[in-house]
Design a protein around this motif. Structure first.
Motif, PDB file in Angstrom:
ATOM      1  N   SER A  63       0.816  -1.208   0.000  1.00 55.01           N
ATOM      2  CA  SER A  63       0.000   0.000   0.000  1.00 55.01           C
ATOM      3  C   SER A  63       0.847   1.254   0.000  1.00 55.01           C
ATOM      4  O   SER A  63       0.317   2.352  -0.130  1.00 55.01           O
ATOM      5  CB  SER A  63      -0.915   0.002   1.212  1.00 55.01           C
ATOM      6  OG  SER A  63      -0.158   0.265   2.372  1.00 55.01           O
ATOM      7  N   PRO A  66       0.463   2.938  -3.848  1.00 51.03           N
ATOM      8  CA  PRO A  66      -0.556   3.950  -4.146  1.00 51.03           C
ATOM      9  C   PRO A  66      -0.414   5.203  -3.310  1.00 51.03           C
ATOM     10  O   PRO A  66      -0.778   6.294  -3.763  1.00 51.03           O
ATOM     11  CB  PRO A  66      -1.882   3.237  -3.866  1.00 51.03           C
ATOM     12  CG  PRO A  66      -1.553   2.086  -3.049  1.00 51.03           C
ATOM     13  CD  PRO A  66      -0.190   1.668  -3.437  1.00 51.03           C
ATOM     14  N   ALA A  69       2.131   7.187  -5.148  1.00 51.95           N
ATOM     15  CA  ALA A  69       1.591   7.598  -6.449  1.00 51.95           C
ATOM     16  C   ALA A  69       0.559   8.701  -6.264  1.00 51.95           C
ATOM     17  O   ALA A  69       0.542   9.690  -7.013  1.00 51.95           O
ATOM     18  CB  ALA A  69       0.959   6.393  -7.147  1.00 51.95           C
ATOM     19  N   ARG A  70      -0.261   8.529  -5.264  1.00 54.07           N
ATOM     20  CA  ARG A  70      -1.241   9.579  -5.009  1.00 54.07           C
ATOM     21  C   ARG A  70      -0.538  10.886  -4.671  1.00 54.07           C
ATOM     22  O   ARG A  70      -0.950  11.960  -5.111  1.00 54.07           O
ATOM     23  CB  ARG A  70      -2.136   9.170  -3.853  1.00 54.07           C
ATOM     24  CG  ARG A  70      -3.067  10.258  -3.456  1.00 54.07           C
ATOM     25  CD  ARG A  70      -3.725  10.017  -2.128  1.00 54.07           C
ATOM     26  NE  ARG A  70      -4.416  11.220  -1.741  1.00 54.07           N
ATOM     27  CZ  ARG A  70      -3.878  12.174  -0.993  1.00 54.07           C
ATOM     28  NH1 ARG A  70      -2.654  12.039  -0.568  1.00 54.07           N
ATOM     29  NH2 ARG A  70      -4.547  13.261  -0.692  1.00 54.07           N
ATOM     30  N   CYS A  73       0.642  12.577  -7.751  1.00 51.04           N
ATOM     31  CA  CYS A  73      -0.460  13.202  -8.491  1.00 51.04           C
ATOM     32  C   CYS A  73      -0.933  14.455  -7.786  1.00 51.04           C
ATOM     33  O   CYS A  73      -1.192  15.487  -8.421  1.00 51.04           O
ATOM     34  CB  CYS A  73      -1.604  12.211  -8.619  1.00 51.04           C
ATOM     35  SG  CYS A  73      -1.230  10.866  -9.726  1.00 51.04           S
ATOM     36  N   ALA A 108      -6.543  10.368 -11.327  1.00 51.52           N
ATOM     37  CA  ALA A 108      -5.603   9.308 -10.939  1.00 51.52           C
ATOM     38  C   ALA A 108      -5.418   9.277  -9.428  1.00 51.52           C
ATOM     39  O   ALA A 108      -5.400   8.208  -8.806  1.00 51.52           O
ATOM     40  CB  ALA A 108      -4.270   9.524 -11.630  1.00 51.52           C
ATOM     41  N   PHE A 112      -6.069   6.218  -6.859  1.00 51.27           N
ATOM     42  CA  PHE A 112      -5.055   5.703  -5.932  1.00 51.27           C
ATOM     43  C   PHE A 112      -5.516   5.823  -4.487  1.00 51.27           C
ATOM     44  O   PHE A 112      -5.259   4.952  -3.658  1.00 51.27           O
ATOM     45  CB  PHE A 112      -3.737   6.468  -6.120  1.00 51.27           C
ATOM     46  CG  PHE A 112      -2.999   6.079  -7.353  1.00 51.27           C
ATOM     47  CD1 PHE A 112      -2.790   4.745  -7.641  1.00 51.27           C
ATOM     48  CD2 PHE A 112      -2.509   7.026  -8.213  1.00 51.27           C
ATOM     49  CE1 PHE A 112      -2.100   4.377  -8.772  1.00 51.27           C
ATOM     50  CE2 PHE A 112      -1.827   6.667  -9.344  1.00 51.27           C
ATOM     51  CZ  PHE A 112      -1.625   5.344  -9.629  1.00 51.27           C
ATOM     52  N   TYR A 113      -6.212   6.896  -4.260  1.00 49.97           N
ATOM     53  CA  TYR A 113      -6.695   7.086  -2.904  1.00 49.97           C
ATOM     54  C   TYR A 113      -7.724   6.022  -2.545  1.00 49.97           C
ATOM     55  O   TYR A 113      -7.777   5.548  -1.411  1.00 49.97           O
ATOM     56  CB  TYR A 113      -7.297   8.484  -2.808  1.00 49.97           C
ATOM     57  CG  TYR A 113      -7.813   8.820  -1.451  1.00 49.97           C
ATOM     58  CD1 TYR A 113      -6.967   8.803  -0.365  1.00 49.97           C
ATOM     59  CD2 TYR A 113      -9.135   9.152  -1.255  1.00 49.97           C
ATOM     60  CE1 TYR A 113      -7.423   9.107   0.881  1.00 49.97           C
ATOM     61  CE2 TYR A 113      -9.601   9.469  -0.011  1.00 49.97           C
ATOM     62  CZ  TYR A 113      -8.752   9.441   1.052  1.00 49.97           C
ATOM     63  OH  TYR A 113      -9.218   9.736   2.290  1.00 49.97           O
ATOM     64  N   MET A 115      -7.631   3.107  -3.730  1.00 53.81           N
ATOM     65  CA  MET A 115      -6.890   1.862  -3.515  1.00 53.81           C
ATOM     66  C   MET A 115      -6.315   1.796  -2.116  1.00 53.81           C
ATOM     67  O   MET A 115      -6.098   0.716  -1.590  1.00 53.81           O
ATOM     68  CB  MET A 115      -5.740   1.768  -4.517  1.00 53.81           C
ATOM     69  CG  MET A 115      -6.168   1.324  -5.879  1.00 53.81           C
ATOM     70  SD  MET A 115      -4.834   1.474  -7.041  1.00 53.81           S
ATOM     71  CE  MET A 115      -3.773   0.173  -6.495  1.00 53.81           C
TER      72      MET A 115
END
Lengths: 116, 464
Positions: A63, A66, A69-70, A73, A108, A112-113, A115
């Motif tokens: 985890s 994501p 990645a979040r 973004c 995006a 991701f959030y 996820m």
């Protein structure tokens, strides 16, 4: 409770300058890094104590992806802005393009959030 | 994912007192989590209905539906709250049904109920964001708060167990499982067997012993045992790194026994001694002692023992093979060892002394060969079988060993070339090594090799 027509507000919020975004950016980064640190503490502690990771720890480790990645973004979004603004006096094509990118990144980031 | 983590933890918790209802509840929670994710995905991507490109359309205002993303916000918020409630509510009946003191029950409930923080944050987030017209910064702030809260909550139980120095470690310590003990033993055995570089160790660990003549011969020689053992250990440990030239002391030791030991330079010897001693070392570790005893009188039980310890040493053989190419850089050992293990499996089916004699002689080590090379000038007629094996080795030697020698740079002292050429012509050890220092070119090394491969006897006598 809330009727849908009332939720969608017709007037978009006003634009904010980049310096006004900096505290938000800082806070987001801080939260993300702190979360990663917590996860890292958990993983390392578990590994030191048990010398193996359970499945839940592995899920937790995954985890992080994501999470980061979040954050990437969100960083772009906060710098470029989104289309959720008052566009009346927005004419610069570069800024418009940036806001397009930011809006894509919002999607995006939301995925991701979710996820996470 | 964080919630999956919590659910996984609950699953591990409920595994101890397994009940059907808990399992179904957990499965339901997980299914609901997956469903939540799908729902949020749909709500995120399908809110702006006419065209997905309106999501990033800026200049003509695409309308509030495509700008504000309230559907995602609401779906996510509501499902978050539901899953949090489920995850909080799930362990509470377990706790309260258990026979713990009330205070502990309460603290545990509080620990599991930390997700309530998440519920509060999420519940506060939705109306506030809507109040602010979904401005992105505000959303981000709240989302980040939620993320950190989720991280804290889902790790609080584990971190708390770390802090209180309790948790899963305690159970493991109390009741070490069989796998644990086996792992430990395996690691220990590997550690002790790793420094064994001789191929005889390999064969011995596979359940084979050397030729009885060789072992008898060397073991009957007078030798100060403890000194030799230490020396062997230290030199073996360095052997993986530095190659062959740290066998000084064994060589001096050898001087007592062999009249021709002055021919042997340090680089040449890969210690003829370690085979018996290494064997003793194996016996010190594990069932090699049994094998040693069996070597005195081979019997049907011998095969049984070898079969017992065969799977373990095969790993060791790989381990020692990783060490071997450092010392002598040529690839074949792996292949040979695989052949060896295959054949050993065959031999385990039918262990006979004659085969045992044949196997180490034909397949195994250079040490043995070297040993033979040393022994043969002093007492050639004593072992006829070794002579044949040596011939085989010599025939196969050029094909195997020339390429690595050419690829490696010759001038190094630890070059296997010196060693190898020293093999082929036993009396010319020193000459060959010195030429390998002196002449740095590859060609000469090749020439040396070729001459060696043609006829070992015609190599230049010790004249350098």
């Amino acid at each position: 409770m809330i009727l849908p027509r009332n939720i969608y507000n017709g007037t978009p919020p006003e634009r904010r300058s980049r310096s006004a975004n900096n505290p938000t950016l800082l806070y987001s980064w801080w939260c993300t890094i702190f979360s990663i640190v917590i996860i890292g503490f958990r993983l390392s502690g578990r590994y030191i104590r048990n010398e193996r990771l359970f499945r839940e720890d592995k899920i937790m480790a995954w985890s992080i992806i994501p999470l980061v990645a979040r954050m990437g973004c969100i960083h772009v979004v906060l710098i470029y802005g989104t289309n959720n603004v008052d566009v009346n006096d927005l004419t610069d094509p570069v800024k418009i393009h940036r806001r397009e990118i930011g809006s894509k990144c919002v999607l995006a980031a939301r995925v991701f959030y979710a996820m996470l | 994912m964080a919630k999956f983590t919590v659910s996984e933890f609950l699953k591990r918790l409920t595994e101890r007192f397994w009940k059907k209802g808990y399992e179904w509840g957990l499965r339901g929670i997980r299914i609901f989590l997956a469903l939540t994710f799908v729902m949020v995905l749909i709500a995120t991507l399908a809110e702006c209905r006419p065209d997905i490109r309106h999501y990033w359309q800026v200049v003509p205002d695409p309308g509030p539906q495509c700008r504000q993303g309230y559907a995602q916000l609401l779906t996510m918020g509501i499902t978050d709250i539901i899953t949090d409630v489920l995850l909080v509510a799930f362990p509470i009946p377990i706790i309260f049904r258990s026979a713990m003191p009330f205070k502990r029950k309460l603290s545990l409930t509080a620990l599991f109920s930390m997700s309530i923080i998440l519920i509060i944050v999420t519940g506060a987030r939705m109306p506030l964001v809507i109040d602010r017209k979904g401005i992105q910064q505000f959303r981000t702030v709240f989302a980040s708060s939620e993320i950190i809260a989720a991280a804290i909550v889902s790790n609080a139980i584990i971190l708390g167990s770390f802090l209180r120095d309790r948790g899963i470690k305690k159970t493991k310590f109390k009741a070490p499982s069989t796998t644990d003990s086996m792992e430990r033993r395996g690691s220990a055995r590997r550690y002790t067997n790793q420094p064994c570089t001789s191929d005889e160790d390999l064969a011995r660990s596979l359940g084979y012993r050397t030729k009885p003549e060789l072992t008898e011969k060397t073991s009957t020689l007078p030798r100060p045992a403890p000194v030799a053992n230490l020396n062997l250990l230290s030199s073996n440990r360095q052997d993986g790194l530095f190659g062959n030239n740290n066998w000084q002391f064994p060589q001096q030791e050898l001087g007592m026994f062999h009249s021709n030991s002055d021919k042997l330079s340090a680089a040449d010897i890969r210690d003829p001694m370690p085979s018996p001693r290494a064997g003793r070392r194996v016996s010190w570790v594990d069932a090699g002692g049994l094998l040693d005893n069996a070597a005195v009188a081979p019997s049907p039980t011998d095969s049984v023992i070898a079969h017992d310890f065969a799977p373990q040493p095969r790993r060791n053989s790989r381990a020692s093979n990783t060490l071997l190419p450092n010392g002598r850089a040529y690839p074949p050992p792996a292949r040979r060892s695989s052949r060896l293990s295959q054949q050993s499996e065959d031999y385990e089916m039918s262990v006979r002394p004659s085969h045992q004699l044949q196997d180490p002689g034909g397949l195994l080590s250079e040490e043995r060969e070297k040993e033979e090379d040393e022994h043969s000038p002093t007492s050639p007629p004593s072992r006829p079988s070794s002579g044949t094996t040596r011939h085989q080795r010599r025939q196969s030697a050029p094909t195997h060993r020339v390429p690595p020698q050419n690829s490696r740079d010759v001038p190094s002292l630890q070059d296997p070339g010196g060693l190898l050429s020293a093999h082929a012509a036993a009396p010319v050890h020193r000459t060959s090594t010195q030429t390998s220092h002196d002449v740095p070119s590859l060609k000469d090394a090749g020439g040396l090799l070729s001459s060696m491969s043609q006829s070992p006897a015609t190599t230049s006598p010790r004249s350098a």
